[in-house]
Each structure stands twice: as structure tokens, then as C-alpha cells.
Design an enzyme around this catalytic site. Structure first.
Site, short mmCIF file in Angstrom:
data_model
loop_
_atom_site.label_atom_id
_atom_site.label_comp_id
_atom_site.label_asym_id
_atom_site.label_seq_id
_atom_site.Cartn_x
_atom_site.Cartn_y
_atom_site.Cartn_z
N ASP A 67 0.81 -1.23 0.00
CA ASP A 67 0.00 0.00 0.00
C ASP A 67 0.84 1.27 0.00
O ASP A 67 2.06 1.24 0.20
CB ASP A 67 -0.96 0.00 1.21
N ASN A 136 -7.64 -3.12 14.39
CA ASN A 136 -9.01 -3.40 13.93
C ASN A 136 -9.05 -4.59 12.97
O ASN A 136 -10.04 -4.80 12.28
CB ASN A 136 -9.62 -2.15 13.28
N HIS A 138 -7.33 -5.02 10.22
CA HIS A 138 -7.11 -4.79 8.79
C HIS A 138 -5.84 -5.48 8.34
O HIS A 138 -4.93 -5.71 9.13
CB HIS A 138 -7.11 -3.28 8.44
N GLU A 143 -9.76 -2.21 5.24
CA GLU A 143 -10.33 -1.85 6.53
C GLU A 143 -11.64 -2.60 6.77
O GLU A 143 -12.34 -2.97 5.80
CB GLU A 143 -10.64 -0.34 6.54
C1 F6R Z 1 1.40 -1.59 6.09
C2 F6R Z 1 0.08 -2.21 6.18
C3 F6R Z 1 -0.70 -2.23 7.43
C4 F6R Z 1 0.16 -2.48 8.69
C5 F6R Z 1 -0.71 -2.46 9.93
C6 F6R Z 1 0.10 -2.65 11.19
O1 F6R Z 1 1.94 -1.72 4.80
O2 F6R Z 1 -0.37 -2.69 5.20
O3 F6R Z 1 -1.68 -3.21 7.34
O4 F6R Z 1 0.78 -3.72 8.56
O5 F6R Z 1 -1.38 -1.24 10.00
O6 F6R Z 1 0.96 -1.58 11.35
P1 F6R Z 1 2.08 -1.57 12.49
O7 F6R Z 1 3.05 -2.64 12.12
O8 F6R Z 1 2.68 -0.22 12.42
O9 F6R Z 1 1.38 -1.86 13.77
#
Ligand code: F6R
Length: 239
Positions: A67, A136, A138, A143
């Protein structure tokens, strides 16, 4: 789903890095599906170490990221392209032309989504996909919602995600509202998926992913439909 309980964040990182190294040992031109965020930083550090020790080469590898924020490009320190360059690509022997991150600056963002899907198809999907997980549940920026999207798409980030990602921004409001993300089909197309979760705050999300009903309000639960998923967490999943 295989669940590996790591003793701590460092063990989690070593374990994930070794899985990527094994993938490259069996296929030196593997496509690595990569994630940003705080969780994989240790994995990238371990991979850089292994590269410096001559244990692994990325010279023939390709990578495709999950992303990018809409409106941010390489020159912005908060862009995911910049994160990947700084944290990983600039420290290993990968050809940066073989590393792909959605272009958050493309004025025609719908076209960018289609371009990214075509690119993903051309690469044949990821041989190994590294994932983090949101509190959450995701994955990528898919999301929780009433419906999930299969293809690469633009997503409005939830307030909780913007809050969680505000670490490097001036405030949660400064976090871009929209991102481009690989959709559920792209993620599930990977041959192997490694989901990393560090810290108790992720316990509930991981429990939903591993044991919960398959529910669009917990996108990570769709990983139960894939037959080669390893979850590595540094906490005990059982209550
Ligand atoms: C990042 C991504 C997100 C993160 C998730 C956890 O490329 O796709 O899904 O993996 O938000 O983020 P952290 O590791 O910062 O807790």
C-alpha cells in the site's frame, strides 16, 4: 493456520527473516510481498544483516508492497516508498527498479489501481507475503467494512488507523485520508503468507484472524481461507 509464539520481538523478526531467506534460497528470483509499519522493521534489519554476512542475495528478487498513501511520493518522509527505500532497499542488493510500491502521486488514482493489479498479475503474485495487522484486524489497508474489495483500490482510512499511524505525522489529522491498497484477492493470491503481530494490543485482532468467524469486519479472518499462512506473534494467543 500455523501459529508460532515468539519469545519476543527480536525472535519474531529473526523467524520472519529466516522464512524470507528460505524462500530466496529455493527461488532466487522470488517475488517478495512486503509491508510497512513498525512491525516488519526488525525483519528488515535482520535481512540486511544476513545480506551483509553474505547469507542471502536479493539481486534477482522482485518486491511488491501492499500500500501507499494517496498524495505522498518518494520525497515525502512519511511515504511508504520512502520507508521501504530507507529501511530496506537502499541497504541490500535489490535492483530498486524491481521494487514496486503504488504511486500515491498518480493524478489518476483509479488508473494507478488498475496498473498495480496488472503489474501484480504480471509478476505472478507474491511467493511470500509479509503482513502486519491493524488493531481493527485490517490487512494491507483493507479496513473493516460491510463489503471487502478484491482488486487494488482506493480506501478511506479509518480514524483508528490514522490515529495508529500518526506516530511520524504532526497529528492524526495530518495522516492522509486515503490510501491505495492491494485488495483481498491480491493478498490471498500469495503462495505463502506470514502475518506478524507484536504487542498485546494486537491480541484481539490476531484472535479474530485465527479463531474468529470469517467476517468482513475483521478482514484478517479471510486468511483462514488460505492454506499456507503462518502467524508469528510475541504474545500468547490463548487468554
Ligand atoms: C502496512 C500495512 C498495514 C500495517 C498495519 C500494522 O503496509 O499494510 O496493514 O501492517 O497497520 O501496522 P504496524 O506494524 O505499524 O502496527
Amino acid at each position: 493456520m500455523e501459529v508460532i509464539r515468539a519469545a519476543d520481538y527480536d525472535e519474531l523478526s529473526v523467524c520472519a527473516a529466516e522464512m524470507i531467506i528460505q524462500t530466496l534460497k529455493s527461488k532466487n528470483d522470488a517475488v517478495l510481498g512486503l509491508a510497512t509499519g513498525s512491525t516488519p522493521i526488525g525483519t528488515y534489519k535482520r535481512l540486511i544483516e544476513a545480506y551483509r554476512q553474505g547469507r542471502v542475495s536479493f539481486a534477482a528478487a522482485k518486491s511488491i508492497n501492499l500500500d501507499e498513501y494517496v498524495g505522498l511520493g518518494e520525497n515525502d518522509p512519511n511515504s511508504y516508498r520512502r520507508f521501504m527505500n530507507d529501511m530496506f532497499f537502499n541497504n541490500i542488493d535489490i535492483d530498486v527498479r524491481n521494487t514496486y510500491v503504488p504511486d500515491g502521486l498518480n493524478k489518476n488514482i483509479q488508473q494507478e489501481c488498475m496498473r498495480y493489479d496488472m503489474l501484480y498479475k504480471r509478476l505472478g503474485g507474491a511467493d511470500i507475503q509479509l503482513l502486519g495487522i491493524g488493531v481493527n484486524a485490517h490487512i494491507g489497508f483493507n479496513e473493516p467494512a460491510d463489503k471487502l474489495v478484491a482488486a487494488t483500490h482506493v480506501v478511506k482510512l479509518s480514524q483508528s488507523t490514522r490515529m495508529a499511524n500518526s506516530r511520524n505525522f504532526a497529528s492524526a489529522q495530518a495522516v492522509p485520508e486515503y490510501a491505495v491498497t492491494l485488495g483481498m484477492a491480491g493478498i490471498l493470491k500469495a503462495k505463502k503468507i506470514v502475518l506478524l503481530a507484536s504487542g498485546e494490543a494486537k491480541r484481539e485482532a490476531v484472535a479474530k484472524a485465527v479463531y474468529g468467524d470469517i467476517d468482513t469486519h475483521a478482514p484478517a479472518s479471510f486468511l483462514q481461507l488460505h492454506d499456507n499462512v503462518t502467524v508469528i506473534c510475541d504474545f500468547c494467543l490463548a487468554k
